[in-house]
Design a protein around this motif. Sequence first.
Motif, mmCIF file in Angstrom:
data_model
loop_
_atom_site.group_PDB
_atom_site.id
_atom_site.type_symbol
_atom_site.label_atom_id
_atom_site.label_comp_id
_atom_site.label_asym_id
_atom_site.label_seq_id
_atom_site.Cartn_x
_atom_site.Cartn_y
_atom_site.Cartn_z
ATOM 1 N N TYR A 9 -7.222 12.209 0.626
ATOM 2 C CA TYR A 9 -5.975 12.980 0.621
ATOM 3 C C TYR A 9 -4.942 12.098 -0.073
ATOM 4 C CZ TYR A 9 -2.188 15.828 2.663
ATOM 5 O OH TYR A 9 -1.093 16.645 2.871
ATOM 6 N N TYR A 10 -4.631 12.434 -1.334
ATOM 7 C CA TYR A 10 -3.892 11.528 -2.200
ATOM 8 C C TYR A 10 -2.499 12.060 -2.539
ATOM 9 C CZ TYR A 10 -8.624 9.767 -2.902
ATOM 10 O OH TYR A 10 -9.887 9.267 -2.707
ATOM 11 N N PRO A 11 -1.465 11.203 -2.444
ATOM 12 C CA PRO A 11 -0.124 11.615 -2.881
ATOM 13 C C PRO A 11 -0.035 11.606 -4.404
ATOM 14 C CG PRO A 11 -0.097 9.337 -2.124
ATOM 15 C CD PRO A 11 -1.480 9.853 -1.863
ATOM 16 N N ASP A 162 -2.518 13.061 7.162
ATOM 17 C CA ASP A 162 -1.225 13.734 7.153
ATOM 18 C C ASP A 162 -0.539 13.735 8.513
ATOM 19 O OD1 ASP A 162 -3.224 15.358 8.137
ATOM 20 O OD2 ASP A 162 -2.309 17.215 7.434
ATOM 21 N N THR A 163 -1.321 13.789 9.597
ATOM 22 C CA THR A 163 -0.715 13.897 10.932
ATOM 23 C C THR A 163 -0.882 12.646 11.784
ATOM 24 O OG1 THR A 163 -2.714 14.816 11.957
ATOM 25 C CG2 THR A 163 -1.190 16.374 10.907
ATOM 26 N N HIS A 184 -9.924 19.231 6.993
ATOM 27 C CA HIS A 184 -9.840 18.218 8.043
ATOM 28 C C HIS A 184 -10.672 16.984 7.688
ATOM 29 C CE1 HIS A 184 -7.994 21.349 10.506
ATOM 30 N NE2 HIS A 184 -7.753 20.436 11.430
ATOM 31 N N LEU A 185 -11.871 17.219 7.158
ATOM 32 C CA LEU A 185 -12.733 16.085 6.829
ATOM 33 C C LEU A 185 -12.246 15.337 5.593
ATOM 34 C CD1 LEU A 185 -16.277 17.536 7.604
ATOM 35 C CD2 LEU A 185 -14.901 15.954 8.976
ATOM 36 N N GLU A 189 -9.619 9.566 8.072
ATOM 37 C CA GLU A 189 -9.660 8.157 7.684
ATOM 38 C C GLU A 189 -10.549 7.368 8.641
ATOM 39 O OE1 GLU A 189 -5.565 6.956 7.630
ATOM 40 O OE2 GLU A 189 -5.210 7.886 5.674
ATOM 41 N N ARG A 190 -10.992 6.209 8.171
ATOM 42 C CA ARG A 190 -11.858 5.352 9.001
ATOM 43 C C ARG A 190 -11.003 4.444 9.878
ATOM 44 N NH1 ARG A 190 -15.319 0.591 7.997
ATOM 45 N NH2 ARG A 190 -14.238 0.384 6.016
#
Length: 250
Positions: A9-11, A162-163, A184-185, A189-190
């Motif tokens: 999930y990249y900005p 994000d959350t 969601h997946l 993050e790990r």
Amino acid sequence: DLVCRRRGYYPIGPARLTSADVFGLFLKSRIAAAPDRLTVYPRLYTMRDLGLPARQPLGAARDPRRLFDDPSRPMGLRPYTPETPFKAVAWKATARSGTLQAKLYEPTVTLKTALFLAVDSFAEPADEAAFELAVSAMASIADHDLGHRRPVGIFANGRQADTGGPVLLPPGRAPDQRLLILDHLARLERAPTGDFAAFLDLGLAAAGNGATLAVLGKSFSAATLLQLQERQRRGTPVILLVAGDAPLPR
């Protein structure tokens, strides 16, 4: 073009445009677009690629305590009996054979699938590849079961980009469930939000009753195994999927 080689999930942005005269003396710039995010979904594999049975990767999909005919799953014909519902009469087959025939249906698929990922079991720096494979396996199994009209939910004690919270998506098979799972997946993050054994109670409550539990991880604590054994003793199907080279728990 963007080549997306890694789940995440990249900005992106904000995009800034800058222009100048031919001599480069007078510069002008402005923000052309607000910041956005790029979501890269996990890679999907076939069940064969994952070493799982192609038809029923998590075992039988039926609950023997709840067998009902599913009108959407016809499997043949049977002789008419007095208790046969009117809508189950096979009129075309009756006309061809000259005797009353009824439709035969498969038993309804009643069990849900609840996929759990023990994120804290991938704590070592060398576990990154195994973690990514586990995330892809989770997405692939979910995609497979949804394709067979089985409600699927996912649960993971890892931080979402994000959350910052864990993944708690109850089983469902609505048209948008597949995209919700992949979203969601993609953001997972790990970085664990807490101990998996404690998270398991929270996830099981959200999953509800009547679900097959598939738990993915590199290893499992004694507390986790005891919880799962108790669930299995109560009649809940439980499957453990181990990522990496760790031995299967006994």
